[in-house]
Design a protein around this motif. Sequence first.
Motif, PDB file in Angstrom:
ATOM      1  N   THR A 116       8.574   4.730   3.022  1.00 20.99           N
ATOM      2  CA  THR A 116       8.274   3.464   2.359  1.00 20.99           C
ATOM      3  C   THR A 116       9.334   3.088   1.347  1.00 20.99           C
ATOM      4  OG1 THR A 116       5.887   3.814   2.610  1.00 20.99           O
ATOM      5  CG2 THR A 116       6.582   2.263   0.909  1.00 20.99           C
ATOM      6  N   ALA A 127       6.165  -4.139  -0.045  1.00 21.43           N
ATOM      7  CA  ALA A 127       6.212  -2.771   0.490  1.00 21.43           C
ATOM      8  C   ALA A 127       6.526  -2.837   1.972  1.00 21.43           C
ATOM      9  CB  ALA A 127       4.886  -2.048   0.254  1.00 21.43           C
ATOM     10  N   VAL A 129       6.915  -0.117   5.219  1.00 18.95           N
ATOM     11  CA  VAL A 129       6.734   1.252   5.687  1.00 18.95           C
ATOM     12  C   VAL A 129       7.260   1.367   7.112  1.00 18.95           C
ATOM     13  CG1 VAL A 129       5.117   3.158   5.968  1.00 18.95           C
ATOM     14  CG2 VAL A 129       4.599   1.333   4.345  1.00 18.95           C
ATOM     15  N   VAL A 199       2.794   4.503   0.521  1.00 18.01           N
ATOM     16  CA  VAL A 199       2.940   3.304  -0.311  1.00 18.01           C
ATOM     17  C   VAL A 199       2.617   3.616  -1.763  1.00 18.01           C
ATOM     18  CG1 VAL A 199       2.053   0.981  -0.747  1.00 18.01           C
ATOM     19  CG2 VAL A 199       2.488   1.721   1.599  1.00 18.01           C
TER      20      VAL A 199
END
Length: 516
Positions: A116, A127, A129, A199
């Motif tokens: 992440t 964010a 990922v 995260v």
Amino acid sequence: MKKTGKTAGFILLVLLTGAVVYAYGNMRDRQQNYKVDLTIRAKGDHALRAGFAAVTVTPEYMEPWHDANGNARYEPRKGDTYEDLNGNGKFDTYWMAGFGNGAAAQGIHDDLWARTVVIDDGHTRLALVAVDVIGVFHSMVVDIREMLPPEAGITYLTVVATHNHEAPDLMGFWGKSPLKNGVNKEWKTLVKKRIVQSVTEAVAAMRPACLRFSQNLADGIVTLRDSRQPVVYDEGLRMMQAVDAENGQTLGTLIQWANHPETLWGRNRYITSDFPHYLREAVEKGVYDGDRPVAGGVGGVAVYVNGAVGGLMTTSPSTGVRDPFRDTVYYEPSFDKARAQGDTLGLIILRTMRHHPVEVREAGISLRAGTFLVPLKNPLFLLGAALGVMDTGVSGWMKKRTEAAVWSIGPASFLTLPGELYPEILNGGVVALPGRDFETDPVEVPPLRERMKGDFRFAIGVANDEIGYIIPKSQWDAKAPFVYRDKAAYGEINSLGPETAPLVYRELSRLIETLP
């Protein structure tokens, strides 16, 4: 006689009703009212913060098996056996995705990861990922968003599959047989939890950051092959390195390149993240010729994301990879070939990052994101959804909900692609040859990358969904006479349908044009 006929008719009606109910249960939209229509305008330039994290999603238990005829497929009728280590009377395994059914894993070569990067401008927190799997359906992304703790403060989450073909099935298509869903439900739950953990750890690790953007738009072609005409690549390597603004240490590096992680090909039975494993190791820890250091790594967490891989972009057994330290060119799939590929790319990336990166210490984040519906015309996908093989439902009448986004940070813009986009739609080169299925001029023009803003234009593939191949309508080639070869092309059987590319192109263009 009449009574027997009525009984048979009643039984048939019950069976048909049961089949309809079963199919509806499999195909229903799990999040009927879910919708994204997000517009964020940057509120001036502010000091940036960034955080990175890496959490493993590697399966934790599987049972070894004996491959009697060496075909890398588990076939008990042909003498294959397994070791029932826990004595539960069933074969506990993971079905590997990407190269047909019945491919049971034999063990683990290297870890799979949820990696992440979080970027925050004081007003908006993004964010992203990257997960080492073949694909993640949009419904699973929605589940993950709903699992995020509010205190993480995420404005917008993007979940990207590296499109790894050497990991367990997370979509359903590659089970024990074509009619068996291949997803291990417990592992799927674990993956979702680990993504959330990644995260939250990245948020906790956030530091004042300086972003360093760099790119090499040519050298990445060295280990690529386009297996379908027209030959158009997305060979550019694009990097965003985040360093601690106070001590200069690398927090992490986002790396974008476009290629199928399938260098180990279809007979490998060991779970691995393929060439991204070696590429990330090279960027983080450096490149070594045996024990001799050749290029120093930058540290931090390396996050690899894919690009426009349709077409398809691959390093197949017919594609040679030259070892950067030995007089050897690898053709046959092997971990040595994947290592040589990762080291080669790592050397290019590290060299590029050292030379005159563009630094950004203050910037604002602008974002446009939206969901939209795509017609589901592929009969195999429809059958898979009805039978519960495809591990997601449909939205509306024979449509699939998907999502795309575009955001900008300083001199860079980022576009997410909800599947495997053909590179000619992104970079130019869509053609309309005689004999094509649809008598139409190129529809997906001008190329999307020309429409994007900034000097650094990241296009991130298999992001927030995996809707299969996104093929230019004027290049659709499913009916004889065939344009490109003497049989139907591969891509069309793994696409939602011929209207997918025009619709996706239109939606992506709209997001780009309306980005504040």
